[in-house]
Scaffold this motif. Sequence first.
Motif, PDB file in Angstrom:
ATOM      1  N   ILE A 141      53.001  18.828   7.952  1.00 35.27           N
ATOM      2  CA  ILE A 141      52.439  18.094   9.082  1.00 35.27           C
ATOM      3  C   ILE A 141      51.729  19.042  10.046  1.00 35.27           C
ATOM      4  CG2 ILE A 141      52.997  16.674  11.096  1.00 35.27           C
ATOM      5  CD1 ILE A 141      53.200  15.219   8.441  1.00 35.27           C
ATOM      6  N   GLN A 142      50.530  18.632  10.464  1.00 32.96           N
ATOM      7  CA  GLN A 142      49.776  19.347  11.491  1.00 32.96           C
ATOM      8  C   GLN A 142      49.913  18.571  12.797  1.00 32.96           C
ATOM      9  OE1 GLN A 142      48.364  22.289  10.727  1.00 32.96           O
ATOM     10  NE2 GLN A 142      49.136  21.993   8.639  1.00 32.96           N
ATOM     11  N   LEU A 143      50.493  19.186  13.812  1.00 32.94           N
ATOM     12  CA  LEU A 143      50.676  18.517  15.100  1.00 32.94           C
ATOM     13  C   LEU A 143      49.386  18.554  15.914  1.00 32.94           C
ATOM     14  CD1 LEU A 143      54.167  19.996  16.085  1.00 32.94           C
ATOM     15  CD2 LEU A 143      53.711  17.757  15.101  1.00 32.94           C
TER      16      LEU A 143
ATOM     17  N   VAL B  61      50.991  13.649  15.749  1.00 31.89           N
ATOM     18  CA  VAL B  61      50.420  14.224  14.525  1.00 31.89           C
ATOM     19  C   VAL B  61      48.893  14.216  14.630  1.00 31.89           C
ATOM     20  CG1 VAL B  61      50.270  13.977  12.008  1.00 31.89           C
ATOM     21  CG2 VAL B  61      52.404  13.461  13.199  1.00 31.89           C
ATOM     22  N   ASP B  62      48.263  15.213  14.013  1.00 33.34           N
ATOM     23  CA  ASP B  62      46.807  15.268  13.971  1.00 33.34           C
ATOM     24  C   ASP B  62      46.252  13.936  13.445  1.00 33.34           C
ATOM     25  OD1 ASP B  62      44.202  16.966  13.811  1.00 33.34           O
ATOM     26  OD2 ASP B  62      44.374  16.029  11.836  1.00 33.34           O
ATOM     27  N   GLY B  63      45.260  13.377  14.147  1.00 36.79           N
ATOM     28  CA  GLY B  63      44.762  12.039  13.843  1.00 36.79           C
ATOM     29  C   GLY B  63      44.219  11.902  12.435  1.00 36.79           C
TER      30      GLY B  63
ATOM     31  N   LEU C  90      47.122  11.891   9.948  1.00 39.09           N
ATOM     32  CA  LEU C  90      47.878  10.645  10.015  1.00 39.09           C
ATOM     33  C   LEU C  90      47.131   9.518   9.310  1.00 39.09           C
ATOM     34  CD1 LEU C  90      50.304   9.065  11.111  1.00 39.09           C
ATOM     35  CD2 LEU C  90      48.987   8.653  13.197  1.00 39.09           C
ATOM     36  N   ALA C  91      45.814   9.441   9.540  1.00 38.59           N
ATOM     37  CA  ALA C  91      45.006   8.404   8.887  1.00 38.59           C
ATOM     38  C   ALA C  91      45.071   8.538   7.366  1.00 38.59           C
ATOM     39  CB  ALA C  91      43.559   8.484   9.373  1.00 38.59           C
ATOM     40  N   ALA C  92      45.030   9.781   6.855  1.00 39.18           N
ATOM     41  CA  ALA C  92      45.089  10.006   5.410  1.00 39.18           C
ATOM     42  C   ALA C  92      46.449   9.590   4.856  1.00 39.18           C
ATOM     43  CB  ALA C  92      44.814  11.474   5.110  1.00 39.18           C
ATOM     44  N   ILE C  93      47.523   9.903   5.597  1.00 37.99           N
ATOM     45  CA  ILE C  93      48.874   9.542   5.142  1.00 37.99           C
ATOM     46  C   ILE C  93      49.036   8.028   5.103  1.00 37.99           C
ATOM     47  CG2 ILE C  93      51.305   9.575   5.819  1.00 37.99           C
ATOM     48  CD1 ILE C  93      50.855  12.436   6.811  1.00 37.99           C
ATOM     49  N   VAL C  94      48.577   7.347   6.177  1.00 39.28           N
ATOM     50  CA  VAL C  94      48.678   5.884   6.231  1.00 39.28           C
ATOM     51  C   VAL C  94      47.872   5.241   5.109  1.00 39.28           C
ATOM     52  CG1 VAL C  94      48.122   3.861   7.618  1.00 39.28           C
ATOM     53  CG2 VAL C  94      49.148   5.856   8.699  1.00 39.28           C
ATOM     54  N   ALA C  95      46.658   5.756   4.855  1.00 37.87           N
ATOM     55  CA  ALA C  95      45.821   5.212   3.779  1.00 37.87           C
ATOM     56  C   ALA C  95      46.503   5.383   2.431  1.00 37.87           C
ATOM     57  CB  ALA C  95      44.465   5.912   3.772  1.00 37.87           C
ATOM     58  N   GLN C  96      47.147   6.535   2.219  1.00 38.06           N
ATOM     59  CA  GLN C  96      47.858   6.781   0.964  1.00 38.06           C
ATOM     60  C   GLN C  96      49.032   5.825   0.795  1.00 38.06           C
ATOM     61  OE1 GLN C  96      49.306  10.762   0.592  1.00 38.06           O
ATOM     62  NE2 GLN C  96      49.962  10.500  -1.524  1.00 38.06           N
ATOM     63  N   GLU C  97      49.745   5.559   1.918  1.00 42.72           N
ATOM     64  CA  GLU C  97      50.874   4.622   1.865  1.00 42.72           C
ATOM     65  C   GLU C  97      50.383   3.209   1.545  1.00 42.72           C
ATOM     66  OE1 GLU C  97      54.226   4.959   2.224  1.00 42.72           O
ATOM     67  OE2 GLU C  97      53.951   7.119   2.148  1.00 42.72           O
ATOM     68  N   ASP C  98      49.228   2.809   2.123  1.00 38.46           N
ATOM     69  CA  ASP C  98      48.693   1.472   1.863  1.00 38.46           C
ATOM     70  C   ASP C  98      48.297   1.316   0.406  1.00 38.46           C
ATOM     71  OD1 ASP C  98      49.086   0.864   4.498  1.00 38.46           O
ATOM     72  OD2 ASP C  98      47.017   1.264   5.120  1.00 38.46           O
ATOM     73  N   GLU C  99      47.723   2.378  -0.169  1.00 40.80           N
ATOM     74  CA  GLU C  99      47.346   2.339  -1.588  1.00 40.80           C
ATOM     75  C   GLU C  99      48.560   2.241  -2.482  1.00 40.80           C
ATOM     76  OE1 GLU C  99      45.006   5.751  -2.409  1.00 40.80           O
ATOM     77  OE2 GLU C  99      43.332   5.124  -1.135  1.00 40.80           O
ATOM     78  N   GLY C 100      49.653   2.944  -2.048  1.00 42.04           N
ATOM     79  CA  GLY C 100      50.871   2.916  -2.849  1.00 42.04           C
ATOM     80  C   GLY C 100      51.540   1.563  -2.810  1.00 42.04           C
TER      81      GLY C 100
END
Length: 273
Positions: free
Chosen positions: A191-193, A258-260, A263-273
């Motif tokens: 995580i990048q803060l 978290v770096d915006g 965070l957007a990339a993590i959320v997008a990955q969760e939505d795809e999963g």
Amino acid sequence: MSDVWLKYYYGAWQSFYQLSWPLRFFFELAFFVIVLCLVLKGLRIVADKCKLRIHLAKLWCVIVKEAVYIVGREQAWAVAMDNRMIDWLQKKTKGTASKRTHPRRRILLVLAVIAIYFLAVFVDLPFSRYVSEEYLSGAENVKVFFRQIEAFCSQGCEQYPPLFVKREDEEETAADEELETEPEEAEPVYIQLNDEGKDGANIRSEPYLGDDGNIVSRVNGNSQILYLQECFYDGERYWLRVRDVIDNAEGWLSGKLVDGNQLAAIVAQEDEG
């Protein structure tokens, strides 16, 4: 240092990091004090062998006498101090002066070590949550300073396996390997803060802000925070399940710290999963 010794050295650090920070720092501080005492003792032995102690004592006597003369001139206390220094130097020259460490010095050394230890682990103590943030941030800086030294001494240890591991029964391990196919390990995500998070952030046992009693660890811009591939949205903010690599503490980190882009990339990955 040879590769073999590097393997053992860094492997020991990997195992050492499994301990909590207060326990790690206790051993580190005890090791430092022991090494310091041995070094000082060695310097004394060298000074005795080279007969430097007498010359240093004479130099010290001259410095004290000159300082007393400048401040006190012919006053009674200055004369008394001058005579005491002469007596002390005569005893030192004859070898009759005590070589034992003064009890006050030992007490001051012990108190100093206790104070340093207390400050470095203060933020991990239960009652730290009742202390003002201004004082807590000061103690956090002390902890960060010593953890940076710890990180410097263990640079590269993540490339080596731990020195001490719990070995499973070989037959059970073989049977498990036959029954299960290990999935491909995902590449670790750290995580990048953002700027607010770098100043200090809390990892909580549950994903909510209502109670400071659920704080399990504090992190900042110098911390290593591993994302545990779990994301939760409470209607107001995203929460990421993470692990503080150095403290080995797991919990939830607010997505607002978290770096915006990450965070957007993590959320997008969760939505795809």
